[in-house]
Design a protein around this motif. Structure first.
Motif, PDB file in Angstrom:
ATOM      1  N   ALA A 134      -2.630  20.636  -2.819  1.00  0.00           N
ATOM      2  CA  ALA A 134      -2.675  19.224  -3.198  1.00  0.00           C
ATOM      3  C   ALA A 134      -3.541  18.436  -2.215  1.00  0.00           C
ATOM      4  CB  ALA A 134      -1.260  18.647  -3.215  1.00  0.00           C
ATOM      5  N   ALA A 135      -4.044  17.313  -2.698  1.00  0.00           N
ATOM      6  CA  ALA A 135      -4.778  16.389  -1.831  1.00  0.00           C
ATOM      7  C   ALA A 135      -3.788  15.487  -1.115  1.00  0.00           C
ATOM      8  CB  ALA A 135      -5.751  15.556  -2.663  1.00  0.00           C
ATOM      9  N   LEU A 136      -4.063  15.200   0.154  1.00  0.00           N
ATOM     10  CA  LEU A 136      -3.248  14.277   0.944  1.00  0.00           C
ATOM     11  C   LEU A 136      -3.956  12.930   0.990  1.00  0.00           C
ATOM     12  CD1 LEU A 136      -2.129  16.518   3.941  1.00  0.00           C
ATOM     13  CD2 LEU A 136      -0.590  15.269   2.436  1.00  0.00           C
ATOM     14  N   VAL A 137      -3.315  11.903   0.399  1.00  0.00           N
ATOM     15  CA  VAL A 137      -3.949  10.589   0.269  1.00  0.00           C
ATOM     16  C   VAL A 137      -3.017   9.538   0.867  1.00  0.00           C
ATOM     17  CG1 VAL A 137      -4.859   8.859  -1.318  1.00  0.00           C
ATOM     18  CG2 VAL A 137      -5.175  11.296  -1.816  1.00  0.00           C
ATOM     19  N   GLY A 138      -3.527   8.736   1.767  1.00  0.00           N
ATOM     20  CA  GLY A 138      -2.738   7.663   2.359  1.00  0.00           C
ATOM     21  C   GLY A 138      -2.706   6.433   1.481  1.00  0.00           C
ATOM     22  N   VAL A 139      -1.517   5.866   1.305  1.00  0.00           N
ATOM     23  CA  VAL A 139      -1.344   4.658   0.495  1.00  0.00           C
ATOM     24  C   VAL A 139      -0.488   3.677   1.288  1.00  0.00           C
ATOM     25  CG1 VAL A 139      -0.551   3.680  -1.688  1.00  0.00           C
ATOM     26  CG2 VAL A 139      -1.461   6.015  -1.633  1.00  0.00           C
ATOM     27  N   ALA A 140      -0.958   2.441   1.442  1.00  0.00           N
ATOM     28  CA  ALA A 140      -0.220   1.426   2.184  1.00  0.00           C
ATOM     29  C   ALA A 140      -0.137   0.150   1.355  1.00  0.00           C
ATOM     30  CB  ALA A 140      -0.901   1.139   3.513  1.00  0.00           C
ATOM     31  N   ILE A 141       0.918  -0.615   1.586  1.00  0.00           N
ATOM     32  CA  ILE A 141       1.074  -1.912   0.930  1.00  0.00           C
ATOM     33  C   ILE A 141       1.212  -2.986   1.998  1.00  0.00           C
ATOM     34  CG2 ILE A 141       3.592  -1.656   0.685  1.00  0.00           C
ATOM     35  CD1 ILE A 141       3.281  -3.169  -2.008  1.00  0.00           C
ATOM     36  N   TYR A 142       0.494  -4.109   1.810  1.00  0.00           N
ATOM     37  CA  TYR A 142       0.490  -5.174   2.792  1.00  0.00           C
ATOM     38  C   TYR A 142       0.843  -6.496   2.134  1.00  0.00           C
ATOM     39  CZ  TYR A 142      -2.295  -1.751   5.360  1.00  0.00           C
ATOM     40  OH  TYR A 142      -2.739  -0.606   5.973  1.00  0.00           O
ATOM     41  N   THR A 143       1.432  -7.380   2.918  1.00  0.00           N
ATOM     42  CA  THR A 143       1.683  -8.744   2.444  1.00  0.00           C
ATOM     43  C   THR A 143       0.344  -9.476   2.348  1.00  0.00           C
ATOM     44  OG1 THR A 143       3.825  -8.718   3.573  1.00  0.00           O
ATOM     45  CG2 THR A 143       2.939 -10.866   2.908  1.00  0.00           C
ATOM     46  N   ASP A 144       0.122 -10.134   1.203  1.00  0.00           N
ATOM     47  CA  ASP A 144      -1.174 -10.776   0.947  1.00  0.00           C
ATOM     48  C   ASP A 144      -0.974 -12.230   0.519  1.00  0.00           C
ATOM     49  OD1 ASP A 144      -3.945 -10.652   0.936  1.00  0.00           O
ATOM     50  OD2 ASP A 144      -4.024 -10.291  -1.225  1.00  0.00           O
ATOM     51  N   GLY A 145      -0.009 -12.852   1.130  1.00  0.00           N
ATOM     52  CA  GLY A 145       0.330 -14.220   0.752  1.00  0.00           C
ATOM     53  C   GLY A 145       1.771 -14.289   0.298  1.00  0.00           C
ATOM     54  N   ARG A 146       2.164 -15.471  -0.133  1.00  0.00           N
ATOM     55  CA  ARG A 146       3.553 -15.658  -0.552  1.00  0.00           C
ATOM     56  C   ARG A 146       3.807 -14.924  -1.863  1.00  0.00           C
ATOM     57  NH1 ARG A 146       6.628 -21.506  -1.336  1.00  0.00           N
ATOM     58  NH2 ARG A 146       8.715 -20.628  -1.743  1.00  0.00           N
ATOM     59  N   ALA A 147       4.739 -13.941  -1.781  1.00  0.00           N
ATOM     60  CA  ALA A 147       5.100 -13.144  -2.962  1.00  0.00           C
ATOM     61  C   ALA A 147       3.879 -12.454  -3.564  1.00  0.00           C
ATOM     62  CB  ALA A 147       5.808 -13.989  -4.009  1.00  0.00           C
ATOM     63  N   ARG A 148       2.935 -12.074  -2.692  1.00  0.00           N
ATOM     64  CA  ARG A 148       1.762 -11.331  -3.149  1.00  0.00           C
ATOM     65  C   ARG A 148       1.523 -10.166  -2.181  1.00  0.00           C
ATOM     66  NH1 ARG A 148      -1.003 -13.214  -7.249  1.00  0.00           N
ATOM     67  NH2 ARG A 148      -0.627 -15.358  -7.943  1.00  0.00           N
ATOM     68  N   TRP A 149       1.043  -9.058  -2.756  1.00  0.00           N
ATOM     69  CA  TRP A 149       0.849  -7.849  -1.974  1.00  0.00           C
ATOM     70  C   TRP A 149      -0.457  -7.170  -2.361  1.00  0.00           C
ATOM     71  CZ3 TRP A 149       5.355  -9.411  -4.267  1.00  0.00           C
ATOM     72  CH2 TRP A 149       6.416  -9.724  -3.395  1.00  0.00           C
ATOM     73  N   ARG A 150      -0.947  -6.371  -1.419  1.00  0.00           N
ATOM     74  CA  ARG A 150      -2.174  -5.620  -1.672  1.00  0.00           C
ATOM     75  C   ARG A 150      -1.934  -4.159  -1.314  1.00  0.00           C
ATOM     76  NH1 ARG A 150      -7.420  -6.810  -2.409  1.00  0.00           N
ATOM     77  NH2 ARG A 150      -6.906  -9.026  -2.148  1.00  0.00           N
ATOM     78  N   ILE A 151      -2.247  -3.249  -2.251  1.00  0.00           N
ATOM     79  CA  ILE A 151      -2.139  -1.810  -2.022  1.00  0.00           C
ATOM     80  C   ILE A 151      -3.526  -1.286  -1.670  1.00  0.00           C
ATOM     81  CG2 ILE A 151      -1.738   0.434  -3.113  1.00  0.00           C
ATOM     82  CD1 ILE A 151       0.507  -0.840  -4.701  1.00  0.00           C
ATOM     83  N   VAL A 152      -3.594  -0.542  -0.571  1.00  0.00           N
ATOM     84  CA  VAL A 152      -4.859   0.009  -0.085  1.00  0.00           C
ATOM     85  C   VAL A 152      -4.732   1.528  -0.023  1.00  0.00           C
ATOM     86  CG1 VAL A 152      -6.537   0.049   1.790  1.00  0.00           C
ATOM     87  CG2 VAL A 152      -5.320  -2.087   1.240  1.00  0.00           C
ATOM     88  N   ILE A 153      -5.663   2.220  -0.677  1.00  0.00           N
ATOM     89  CA  ILE A 153      -5.652   3.696  -0.708  1.00  0.00           C
ATOM     90  C   ILE A 153      -6.758   4.203   0.200  1.00  0.00           C
ATOM     91  CG2 ILE A 153      -5.969   5.736  -2.128  1.00  0.00           C
ATOM     92  CD1 ILE A 153      -4.796   2.609  -3.808  1.00  0.00           C
ATOM     93  N   SER A 154      -6.437   5.225   0.999  1.00  0.00           N
ATOM     94  CA  SER A 154      -7.411   5.845   1.910  1.00  0.00           C
ATOM     95  C   SER A 154      -8.004   7.092   1.276  1.00  0.00           C
ATOM     96  CB  SER A 154      -6.734   6.227   3.224  1.00  0.00           C
ATOM     97  OG  SER A 154      -6.081   5.125   3.801  1.00  0.00           O
TER      98      SER A 154
END
Length: 550
Positions: A134-154
């Protein structure tokens, strides 16, 4: 509704692998609102099976709630305790599995650097990737404002013939990058760098330690251990094998030895010791203050059994305090070394210290009683080549008491017998309390003797011993010091037991006659001193000559 509040970057890194028929292991961490992963990832990659591996929570009601919420969007839940066969099958069928990989993995983890410090790391993502390609892929979620989030994939990690250790270390690097982007979002409440109990030394861990090739142990944040030395010179020397085992127990260890000032310089002979704290005076508060002035320690290992020593480390605020139960001090320790339940064969005092190292996780089965790398051979060879007298140390005293001292007149007679058979210069060594004995022996030996009793510091005593071919001695701290320096000894025992406190190594001759009252361990003989009187001048002289002729 959630999708309107979440944006995703670089989803193609996942799509590319899945559409190529390659399964994906997602490296997740406790960032921001990480529970959103279970709700939103099936929306992005719902064309394959989605799953996660979880560990049951202690509260069954909360556990049921979390599993129900996570599974609402179609995420399959695999309990760690039920094994990983189902997870492996899902990956081999082309699915994706998310694993929270940023927590302490306990005794089953692999120790790899995390922010420059060794941390127990779950090898599960790497193991699954190796088993299923399998491929190993990093996935993170960050706060991007009030009640908003951003998912970033490596981007996927390279997995070409990489070891589990290498992939686990790279997993930690991915998580480090995720946290550095928004450190305020990480779940810092969790102690990622826990000190294991009891095996905080890592030599015997199944998965061991992995350091990337471009990182040396010197670049790691050190794991600082304070070792409280014994107060007696001989006991301190007998603890050296344990100190070496502790140093070799983990690659990031930084060892500081706290010792009474009178014996502190002995520890300079031990290369495994990184720093020394000389303790002066008798003040408990001053000793604790000296320890607190140092960089904070992760653990303290206490060789003496005294209450005073335990109080020193407790007052210093050291979080892990290790030692035998000792004298009314168990309440001050939080890792107590168990005593043997049944009396067994006599063990050398050094073994008692090694038990402490072993209980902390060190490997002690391969301990060798090696000596420092010092230039003594050239001195011995020079005596032979230029026919100058051979220097032999003679230590006729014993600080513990007269019961450990062979008769001074016999020391003189034995030394004279050796001098008659070989060109020898005797160097008398000892403390001021031994001055009267030294004068008696020096008078008997005349010009073949140099009396240094009461005239040397410990550093000077070390220098004198280094120039000696051997040492004739009672059971003393000087005997153990000579053994540490690699100087052979002829040691005379009476009231004590050589199986307990004999010199370490195989270059020594111990002379002892076992009489009915020995070993008594008394400071003064209450009867006729028969154990020491049984040792003859002739056998002592013969023992010295046997070493000189080697």
């Amino acid at each position: 509704k959630m999708a309107t509040r979440i944006e995703a970057e670089n989803l193609d890194f996942i799509h590319r692998e899945l559409r190529a028929g390659r399964p994906v292991v997602l490296i997740l961490s406790h960032l921001a609102n990480w529970e959103l992963f279970a709700h939103i990832l099936p929306k992005y990659i719902g064309y394959v099976r989605n799953s996660t591996i979880y560990q049951r929570l202690g509260n069954r009601f909360i556990d049921e709630h979390v599993r129900r919420v996570r599974g609402r969007a179609g995420v399959e839940m695999f309990d760690r305790k039920e094994g990983f066969d189902k997870a492996i099958k899902l990956l081999r069928d082309g699915g994706a599995i998310g694993i929270l990989s940023d927590q302490h993995a306990g005794d089953h983890g692999l120790w790899a650097p995390f922010f420059g410090r060794l941390a127990s790391t779950s090898p599960l993502p790497a193991l699954l990737a190796k088993r299923t390609r399998a491929a190993l892929v990093g996935v993170a979620i960050y706060t991007d404002g009030r009640a908003r989030w951003r998912i970033v994939i490596s981007p996927a990690l390279e997995n070409n013939e990489e070891s589990v250790g290498s992939l686990s270390a790279k997993t930690n690097q991915v998580i480090e990058q995720q946290i550095r982007r928004a450190p305020e979002d990480w779940f810092w409440v969790h102690n990622r760098w826990k000190t294991p109990r009891p095996n905080f030394l890592l030599a015997r861990y199944k998965r061991g330690v992995y350091l990337p090739p471009d990182l040396s142990a010197q670049n790691l944040k050190p794991f600082r251990i304070l070792i409280r030395s014994s107060n007696w010179l001989g006991d301190a020397v007998m603890s050296v094998p344990a100190v070496r085992a502790i140093k070799n127990g983990r690659r990031d260890t930084y060892i500081t030895v706290a010792a009474p000032a009178k014996i502190a310089s002995m520890w300079k002979l031990v290369s495994e010791v990184d720093a020394i704290i000389p303790l002066t005076g008798n003040s408990l508060v001053a000793a604790a203050r000296s320890l607190r002035r140092q960089s904070s320690f992760d653990a303290a290992i206490l060789f003496p059994n005294s209450l005073r020593v335990a109080l020193e480390s407790w007052l210093s605020g050291i979080p892990r305090r290790v030692g035998y139960r000792g004298h009314s001090r168990s309440w001050l320790l939080n890792q107590i070394i168990p005593e043997p339940r049944r009396p067994g064969p006599l063990e050398h005092q050094s073994s008692r210290y090694l038990h402490i190292a072993h209980d902390c996780g060190a490997e002690t089965s391969n301990i060798e009683h090696r000596t420092p790398n010092i230039a003594t051979a050239s001195i011995h060879q020079r005596s032979t080549i230029d026919h100058s007298p051979i220097r032999i140390g003679l230590s006729p005293g014993a600080e513990y008491g007269p019961a450990k001292r062979w008769l001074p007149e016999r020391f003189g007679e034995a030394a004279a017998a050796v001098t008659a058979r070989s060109p020898v210069q005797w160097i008398l060594l000892g403390k001021k309390n031994d001055a009267r004995i030294g004068e008696q022996i020096a008078t008997a030996l005349g010009e073949s003797c140099v009396n240094r009793i009461g005239q040397t510091t410990l550093e000077q005593l070390i220098d004198e011993l280094r120039q000696c071919r051997l040492l004739l001695t009672n059971d003393t701290g000087t005997m153990h010091l000579a053994a540490l320096l690699g100087v052979p000894t002829v040691a005379i025992f009476g009231s004590t037991e050589p199986r307990l406190t004999g010199p370490l190594g195989d270059r020594h001759i111990v002379l002892r006659h076992h009489v009915e009252c020995s070993p008594c361990f008394l400071r003064k003989c209450p009867i006729d001193f028969r154990c020491m009187k049984a040792v003859s001048v002739q056998e002592v002289a013969d023992a010295v000559m046997s070493i000189l002729q080697q």
